[in-house]
Enzyme design. Structure first.
Site, PDB file in Angstrom:
ATOM      1  N   SER A   1       9.313 -21.301  38.584  1.00  0.00           N
ATOM      2  CA  SER A   1      10.710 -21.673  38.759  1.00  0.00           C
ATOM      3  C   SER A   1      11.093 -22.699  37.706  1.00  0.00           C
ATOM      4  O   SER A   1      10.231 -23.393  37.153  1.00  0.00           O
ATOM      5  CB  SER A   1      10.887 -22.290  40.152  1.00  0.00           C
TER       6      SER A   1
ATOM      7  N   TYR B   1       8.775 -28.379  46.840  1.00  0.00           N
ATOM      8  CA  TYR B   1       8.886 -27.140  46.056  1.00  0.00           C
ATOM      9  C   TYR B   1       8.708 -27.434  44.572  1.00  0.00           C
ATOM     10  O   TYR B   1       7.991 -26.729  43.860  1.00  0.00           O
ATOM     11  CB  TYR B   1      10.227 -26.470  46.320  1.00  0.00           C
TER      12      TYR B   1
END
Length: 305
Positions: A166, A222
């Protein structure tokens, strides 16, 4: 006659994972679609088979369960004798979205920087338990499954490991310059030290010390999970010269995991991971792809700009 290639895709029952399976199958790869949920996984495979992709099969996999990983490894060994491609796609956000509409109005995960963390007050929650689960799934479980399949990947003539990452894995999100330098210095970073860094984060997260020690303040677990995954990708590429190991940001894709806040389609999002899975033998290893282009691990400005 070209030798068959076999691929495992984790979290393949929906979203980007499902589309990765579809695109790989369309290129003649034999795909093992895996899912933690048996019914959803079987349903996904039935749908692909009905669309003409008879080269997709299902196998249950919980990447946080050692016995489940072992069962899959035995299945691959017995039926195929090798593995050519491992795509680590399954993941957790570590966040509870309390108000979906308000969350989308702020731009979702894409537009909120740490200095605007207040915009997410009472919109999302990041409990420690979910953060711990996020690191366990996005980092530790990926390490476990990858290392479990190395022997089968080494039997392939063109082994590939693709870790779905990501923009949140960019070192930009760390506010600790010394730690940034340490994670960039892949020649001296070790697997043991990377584990220590992850544990340090979890301790600080539990103790409310994120700001003090320069950790990300929004979507914290995350971000750290993807930062750690990117570093692990580079360590694996350094250790296993015979395997192309890369990480890929698929784009800001509109999926359930992003609370439908992305702008890209799943078809667009799957292109990067599929490209990395099918790189030629002289392709790069230990790099970060921003969709289909080689990117950088540490940006000077927000990666979302």
């Amino acid at each position: 006659m070209e030798e068959k290639r076999y691929a495992i895709v984790t979290g393949g029952n929906r979203g980007i994972g499902y589309e990765i399976c579809r695109q790989l199958a369309s290129k003649g790869v034999e795909v093992i679609l895996t899912s933690r949920n048996q019914d959803r996984g079987e349903e996904a495979v039935k749908k692909l088979n009905a669309s003409g992709f008879s080269n997709v099969v299902f196998h249950q996999l919980d990447i946080n369960d050692l016995s489940s990983i072992s069962c899959l490894a035995k299945f691959v060994q017995t039926h195929f004798g090798k593995l050519d491609i491992l795509i680590n796609n399954a993941g957790e956000m570590g966040v509870i979205v309390l108000h979906e509409e308000e969350f989308r109005a702020t731009g979702g995960y894409v537009h909120v920087l740490d200095e605007k963390a207040h915009l997410l007050t009472n919109v999302i929650e990041e409990p420690y338990e979910l953060g711990e689960k996020c690191l366990k799934t996005n980092y530790y479980a990926i390490k476990t499954i990858t290392e479990a399949f190395i022997p089968l990947l080494q039997l392939s003539k063109s082994p590939r490991i693709v870790n779905v990452s990501s923009l949140y894995g960019d070192l930009y999100w760390l506010h600790n310059e010394k730690l940034k330098e340490e994670l960039q210095d892949i020649d001296n970073l070790t697997d043991e030290r990377l584990d220590e860094i992850v544990q340090w984060f979890l301790t600080d997260f539990k103790d409310g010390q994120l700001k003090k020690n320069g950790w990300p303040l929004t979507v914290s677990a995350y971000k750290v999970s993807k930062i750690a995954l990117n570093a692990y990708t580079r360590l694996m590429a350094k250790q296993y010269k015979d395997i192309l190991v890369n990480c890929v940001h698929p784009g800001s894709v509109k999926t359930d995991m992003s609370s439908q806040t992305g702008s890209a389609t799943v078809e667009e999002g799957a292109k990067g991971p599929v490209m990395a899975a099918l790189l030629p033998d002289n392709g790069p290893s230990g790099v970060y792809f921003n969709q289909t282009q080689i990117g950088i691990f540490s940006s000077k400005t927000s990666p979302f700009v």
